[in-house]
Write an enzyme that holds these catalytic residues in place. Sequence first.
Site, PDB file in Angstrom:
ATOM      1  N   CYS A  88       5.257  -4.599   4.592  1.00 48.87           N
ATOM      2  CA  CYS A  88       5.376  -3.160   4.858  1.00 48.87           C
ATOM      3  C   CYS A  88       6.836  -2.708   4.915  1.00 48.87           C
ATOM      4  CB  CYS A  88       4.649  -2.855   6.161  1.00 48.87           C
ATOM      5  SG  CYS A  88       4.840  -1.176   6.713  1.00 48.87           S
ATOM      6  N   GLY A 145      -3.995  -0.357 -13.178  1.00 51.90           N
ATOM      7  CA  GLY A 145      -4.650  -0.120 -11.887  1.00 51.90           C
ATOM      8  C   GLY A 145      -4.325   1.261 -11.347  1.00 51.90           C
ATOM      9  N   GLY A 172      -4.943   2.529  -8.498  1.00 49.46           N
ATOM     10  CA  GLY A 172      -5.096   2.516  -7.041  1.00 49.46           C
ATOM     11  C   GLY A 172      -3.868   3.140  -6.400  1.00 49.46           C
ATOM     12  N   GLU A 224       1.342   5.815  -6.577  1.00 54.52           N
ATOM     13  CA  GLU A 224       2.578   6.129  -5.845  1.00 54.52           C
ATOM     14  C   GLU A 224       3.810   5.732  -6.674  1.00 54.52           C
ATOM     15  OE1 GLU A 224       2.724   4.544  -1.864  1.00 54.52           O
ATOM     16  OE2 GLU A 224       1.118   5.850  -1.153  1.00 54.52           O
ATOM     17  N   ALA A 274      -1.126  -0.919   6.835  1.00 58.69           N
ATOM     18  CA  ALA A 274      -0.218  -1.322   7.910  1.00 58.69           C
ATOM     19  C   ALA A 274      -0.771  -0.914   9.277  1.00 58.69           C
ATOM     20  CB  ALA A 274       1.145  -0.693   7.679  1.00 58.69           C
ATOM     21  N   HIS A 275      -1.311   0.313   9.366  1.00 63.26           N
ATOM     22  CA  HIS A 275      -1.766   0.785  10.682  1.00 63.26           C
ATOM     23  C   HIS A 275      -3.030   0.065  11.136  1.00 63.26           C
ATOM     24  CE1 HIS A 275      -2.671   3.526   7.381  1.00 63.26           C
ATOM     25  NE2 HIS A 275      -3.843   3.743   7.923  1.00 63.26           N
ATOM     26  N   HIS A 290       0.239  29.911  13.441  1.00 64.33           N
ATOM     27  CA  HIS A 290       0.356  30.588  12.156  1.00 64.33           C
ATOM     28  C   HIS A 290       1.833  30.855  11.871  1.00 64.33           C
ATOM     29  CE1 HIS A 290      -0.524  33.288   8.859  1.00 64.33           C
ATOM     30  NE2 HIS A 290       0.347  34.133   9.376  1.00 64.33           N
TER      31      HIS A 290
HETATM   32  P1  FAD Z   1       2.437  -8.519   5.942  1.00 67.73           P
HETATM   33  O1  FAD Z   1       3.135  -7.250   6.146  1.00 67.73           O
HETATM   34  O2  FAD Z   1       2.169  -8.954   4.551  1.00 67.73           O
HETATM   35  O3  FAD Z   1       3.331  -9.629   6.659  1.00 67.73           O
HETATM   36  C1  FAD Z   1       3.055 -10.988   6.585  1.00 67.73           C
HETATM   37  C2  FAD Z   1       4.304 -11.754   6.976  1.00 67.73           C
HETATM   38  O4  FAD Z   1       3.951 -13.123   7.163  1.00 67.73           O
HETATM   39  C3  FAD Z   1       5.409 -11.749   5.916  1.00 67.73           C
HETATM   40  O5  FAD Z   1       6.627 -11.393   6.513  1.00 67.73           O
HETATM   41  C4  FAD Z   1       5.446 -13.201   5.414  1.00 67.73           C
HETATM   42  O6  FAD Z   1       6.750 -13.636   5.061  1.00 67.73           O
HETATM   43  C5  FAD Z   1       4.977 -13.944   6.652  1.00 67.73           C
HETATM   44  N1  FAD Z   1       4.398 -15.266   6.398  1.00 67.73           N
HETATM   45  C6  FAD Z   1       3.382 -15.570   5.547  1.00 67.73           C
HETATM   46  N2  FAD Z   1       3.070 -16.896   5.657  1.00 67.73           N
HETATM   47  C7  FAD Z   1       3.917 -17.404   6.577  1.00 67.73           C
HETATM   48  C8  FAD Z   1       4.077 -18.690   7.120  1.00 67.73           C
HETATM   49  N3  FAD Z   1       3.278 -19.715   6.781  1.00 67.73           N
HETATM   50  N4  FAD Z   1       5.060 -18.885   8.032  1.00 67.73           N
HETATM   51  C9  FAD Z   1       5.864 -17.863   8.419  1.00 67.73           C
HETATM   52  N5  FAD Z   1       5.736 -16.612   7.949  1.00 67.73           N
HETATM   53  C10 FAD Z   1       4.770 -16.388   7.046  1.00 67.73           C
HETATM   54  N6  FAD Z   1       0.119   0.315   3.953  1.00 67.73           N
HETATM   55  C11 FAD Z   1       0.074   1.487   4.618  1.00 67.73           C
HETATM   56  O7  FAD Z   1      -0.640   1.594   5.621  1.00 67.73           O
HETATM   57  N7  FAD Z   1       0.815   2.564   4.217  1.00 67.73           N
HETATM   58  C12 FAD Z   1       1.609   2.503   3.129  1.00 67.73           C
HETATM   59  O8  FAD Z   1       2.265   3.490   2.791  1.00 67.73           O
HETATM   60  C13 FAD Z   1       1.667   1.294   2.397  1.00 67.73           C
HETATM   61  N8  FAD Z   1       2.453   1.196   1.313  1.00 67.73           N
HETATM   62  C14 FAD Z   1       2.513   0.002   0.642  1.00 67.73           C
HETATM   63  C15 FAD Z   1       3.293  -0.052  -0.496  1.00 67.73           C
HETATM   64  C16 FAD Z   1       3.379  -1.232  -1.217  1.00 67.73           C
HETATM   65  C17 FAD Z   1       4.242  -1.288  -2.445  1.00 67.73           C
HETATM   66  C18 FAD Z   1       2.664  -2.382  -0.769  1.00 67.73           C
HETATM   67  C19 FAD Z   1       2.768  -3.681  -1.510  1.00 67.73           C
HETATM   68  C20 FAD Z   1       1.866  -2.326   0.361  1.00 67.73           C
HETATM   69  C21 FAD Z   1       1.782  -1.118   1.073  1.00 67.73           C
HETATM   70  N9  FAD Z   1       0.969  -0.995   2.199  1.00 67.73           N
HETATM   71  C22 FAD Z   1       0.900   0.199   2.861  1.00 67.73           C
HETATM   72  C23 FAD Z   1       0.176  -2.123   2.715  1.00 67.73           C
HETATM   73  C24 FAD Z   1       0.896  -2.776   3.909  1.00 67.73           C
HETATM   74  O9  FAD Z   1       2.177  -3.184   3.510  1.00 67.73           O
HETATM   75  C25 FAD Z   1       0.103  -3.959   4.426  1.00 67.73           C
HETATM   76  O10 FAD Z   1      -1.217  -3.540   4.733  1.00 67.73           O
HETATM   77  C26 FAD Z   1       0.726  -4.528   5.681  1.00 67.73           C
HETATM   78  O11 FAD Z   1       2.051  -4.937   5.452  1.00 67.73           O
HETATM   79  C27 FAD Z   1      -0.090  -5.720   6.210  1.00 67.73           C
HETATM   80  O12 FAD Z   1       0.510  -6.196   7.359  1.00 67.73           O
HETATM   81  P2  FAD Z   1       0.339  -7.721   7.819  1.00 67.73           P
HETATM   82  O13 FAD Z   1       1.088  -7.824   9.115  1.00 67.73           O
HETATM   83  O14 FAD Z   1      -1.078  -8.109   7.803  1.00 67.73           O
HETATM   84  O15 FAD Z   1       1.050  -8.618   6.707  1.00 67.73           O
HETATM   85  P1  NAI Z   2      -5.992  -0.923  -5.030  1.00 69.54           P
HETATM   86  O1  NAI Z   2      -7.125  -1.779  -4.630  1.00 69.54           O
HETATM   87  O2  NAI Z   2      -5.700   0.316  -4.301  1.00 69.54           O
HETATM   88  O3  NAI Z   2      -6.161  -0.495  -6.560  1.00 69.54           O
HETATM   89  C1  NAI Z   2      -6.270  -1.425  -7.588  1.00 69.54           C
HETATM   90  C2  NAI Z   2      -6.870  -0.723  -8.792  1.00 69.54           C
HETATM   91  O4  NAI Z   2      -6.789  -1.596  -9.894  1.00 69.54           O
HETATM   92  C3  NAI Z   2      -8.339  -0.353  -8.614  1.00 69.54           C
HETATM   93  O5  NAI Z   2      -8.523   0.978  -9.007  1.00 69.54           O
HETATM   94  C4  NAI Z   2      -9.060  -1.342  -9.512  1.00 69.54           C
HETATM   95  O6  NAI Z   2     -10.265  -0.828 -10.019  1.00 69.54           O
HETATM   96  C5  NAI Z   2      -8.028  -1.539 -10.602  1.00 69.54           C
HETATM   97  N1  NAI Z   2      -8.152  -2.799 -11.354  1.00 69.54           N
HETATM   98  C6  NAI Z   2      -8.474  -4.022 -10.880  1.00 69.54           C
HETATM   99  N2  NAI Z   2      -8.451  -4.932 -11.879  1.00 69.54           N
HETATM  100  C7  NAI Z   2      -8.079  -4.263 -13.001  1.00 69.54           C
HETATM  101  C8  NAI Z   2      -7.856  -4.643 -14.347  1.00 69.54           C
HETATM  102  N3  NAI Z   2      -7.995  -5.907 -14.739  1.00 69.54           N
HETATM  103  N4  NAI Z   2      -7.490  -3.695 -15.231  1.00 69.54           N
HETATM  104  C9  NAI Z   2      -7.331  -2.397 -14.846  1.00 69.54           C
HETATM  105  N5  NAI Z   2      -7.534  -1.986 -13.571  1.00 69.54           N
HETATM  106  C10 NAI Z   2      -7.886  -2.902 -12.656  1.00 69.54           C
HETATM  107  O7  NAI Z   2      -4.744  -1.918  -5.046  1.00 69.54           O
HETATM  108  P2  NAI Z   2      -3.191  -1.638  -5.155  1.00 69.54           P
HETATM  109  O8  NAI Z   2      -2.908  -0.278  -5.650  1.00 69.54           O
HETATM  110  O9  NAI Z   2      -2.654  -2.824  -5.885  1.00 69.54           O
HETATM  111  O10 NAI Z   2      -2.749  -1.705  -3.643  1.00 69.54           O
HETATM  112  C11 NAI Z   2      -2.967  -2.910  -2.869  1.00 69.54           C
HETATM  113  C12 NAI Z   2      -3.165  -2.596  -1.427  1.00 69.54           C
HETATM  114  O11 NAI Z   2      -1.986  -2.058  -0.851  1.00 69.54           O
HETATM  115  C13 NAI Z   2      -4.265  -1.576  -1.241  1.00 69.54           C
HETATM  116  O12 NAI Z   2      -5.293  -2.185  -0.508  1.00 69.54           O
HETATM  117  C14 NAI Z   2      -3.669  -0.469  -0.465  1.00 69.54           C
HETATM  118  O13 NAI Z   2      -4.443  -0.146   0.639  1.00 69.54           O
HETATM  119  C15 NAI Z   2      -2.316  -0.995  -0.009  1.00 69.54           C
HETATM  120  N6  NAI Z   2      -1.361   0.099  -0.202  1.00 69.54           N
HETATM  121  C16 NAI Z   2      -1.484   1.200   0.596  1.00 69.54           C
HETATM  122  C17 NAI Z   2      -0.665   2.279   0.406  1.00 69.54           C
HETATM  123  C18 NAI Z   2      -0.865   3.457   1.253  1.00 69.54           C
HETATM  124  O14 NAI Z   2      -1.568   3.369   2.242  1.00 69.54           O
HETATM  125  N7  NAI Z   2      -0.252   4.585   0.922  1.00 69.54           N
HETATM  126  C19 NAI Z   2       0.365   2.291  -0.620  1.00 69.54           C
HETATM  127  C20 NAI Z   2       0.370   1.102  -1.429  1.00 69.54           C
HETATM  128  C21 NAI Z   2      -0.454   0.056  -1.194  1.00 69.54           C
END
Ligand code: FAD
Ligand code: NAI
Length: 468
Positions: free
Chosen positions: A43, A182, A184, A189, A323-324, A447
Amino acid sequence: MADTFDLTIIGSGPGGYVCAVRAAQLGMKVAIVEKWPNFGGTCLNIGCIPSKALLHVSELYEEAGHSFPQLGIDVGTPRINLEGMMAHKDDVVKSNTSGIEYLFKKNKVTAFRGTGTISAPGKVTVTAEDGGVTEIATKNIVIATGSVSANLPGIEIDEERIVTSTGALELSKVPGHLLVIGAGVIGLELGSVWARLGAKVTVVEYLDRILPGMDGEVAKQFQRMLTKQGFAFRLATKVSGIEKSGEGIVATIEPAAGGDAAQIEADVALVAIGRLPYTQGLGLESVGVELDKRGRVVTDNRYSTNVEGIYAIGDVIAGPMLAHKAEDEGIAVAELLAGQAGHVNYGVIPGVVYTSPEVASVGRTEDELKAEGIAYKAAKFPFTANGRAKAMLATDGFVKILADKATDRVLGCHIVGKGAGEMIHEAAVLMEFGGSAEDLARTCHAHPTMSEAVREAAMGLGDGSIHI
Ligand code: FAD
Ligand code: NAI
């Protein structure tokens, strides 16, 4: 051997670090293990935070180029300074990740740097990058190791031309053509970031709709808005291969249902087809922690795995990868370990897509209510009828509220519009209290605000909205 801890958390993402802070606040002696150089997980380092920094900059750039003249502001043609934009993103990440270090110190959480392996229940081995090994003795363990990007079979990610979200957050130049695989949250974004900076963006999606899981009507209308912004969509289509060619890539696409293949040339391909739970190196097999078919750690409603004293939260377990959601599970498991009644209401977890306009959702979608056979009523209010939205040139979108037909209890709220990600929380609070549409409709709203549209939609479920 380090001291004995009450709780050791593996992974310092939003699940792990929030769990650590709450457990320490509740009187536990807490250790956290992190293998990355900075705390904060996906995150803070490569997810929510850096993506929102780039979304903010690119949105302002787009506004400066398109809305400013209409607002009577003449700044000439804006130019993007990619290095400056990336420096802003890196500063924001640094400020957030170092904030976690401060929180650990403040709450006396002991941090161990290295890869954590569960050698036995009550024992975590930390292997540092220099090979140094520390053994931690602990009463309880929380696995919070998160997730990693999924990849397509046979495709090699180089994070330059064929990228995951991580590479798409640091491209060294604006691609002429970005192919997004994808439709998604990540695809839309990060596709928006680069589209606003001038890239042509083509999104290939396997399903016949964008944003699966979101309300179908919302997704349809939102797709139209993105198309107006220049996005091209190839729905019901799959990518069967990507080759590097010259300076760019060539992707082979096929109808998802089968049929003739075609090719798309692009400068960069972003693979955004979902994320996979990450458990590599944890030693779960040897301690016997059960995983499901999708590789997620199986937990009960107290976040306990099948092995006593080992718990799991966040992206590595079932549920939305948000994340939340991870944070709330972190708090809940800390409270449960402290003998309190921690719990998460999975029916009220908001989801936000931080595009322009934003898409925000909480509770059930219309598609879900229909599938569950629940009798509901729906009302919509468009931002075109909201005074503040007109003043801000933000009339795209609407608020839709779904309520139980018999009881008027709000079951879902879906908003497309500027600031939707903030407005959704009034519906979330209402739903946590089991509130009705009438409760919302009778609540005085300031408002002129965009939030008046939320109230107007609620009014639409009673005697009628005033302004439409
Ligand atoms: P993570 O954040 O993945 O953290 C896991 C941690 O564990 C990492 O630091 C990793 O290094 C560590 N780790 C793993 N294995 C080990 C080990 N064996 N020993 C020590 N450390 C280890 N979610 C939202 O709600 N809002 C968003 O706007 C949003 N935007 C996103 C944008 C992108 C590009 C991506 C990829 C994801 C986004 N997400 C968003 C999803 C969000 O980032 C995740 O849902 C969230 O980070 C999950 O939290 P977590 O604590 O489960 O794991
Ligand atoms: P996603 O699950 O949101 O979307 C993946 C998309 O790819 C789906 O529409 C799926 O049907 C499609 N797909 C799967 N296989 C495919 C293929 N072979 N060819 C074409 N399309 C295919 O996953 P995404 O966007 O990768 O995000 C991963 C996670 O990160 C999500 O679970 C999301 O919740 C989290 N995230 C959250 C954000 C937020 O809350 N604003 C921002 C970014 C990520």
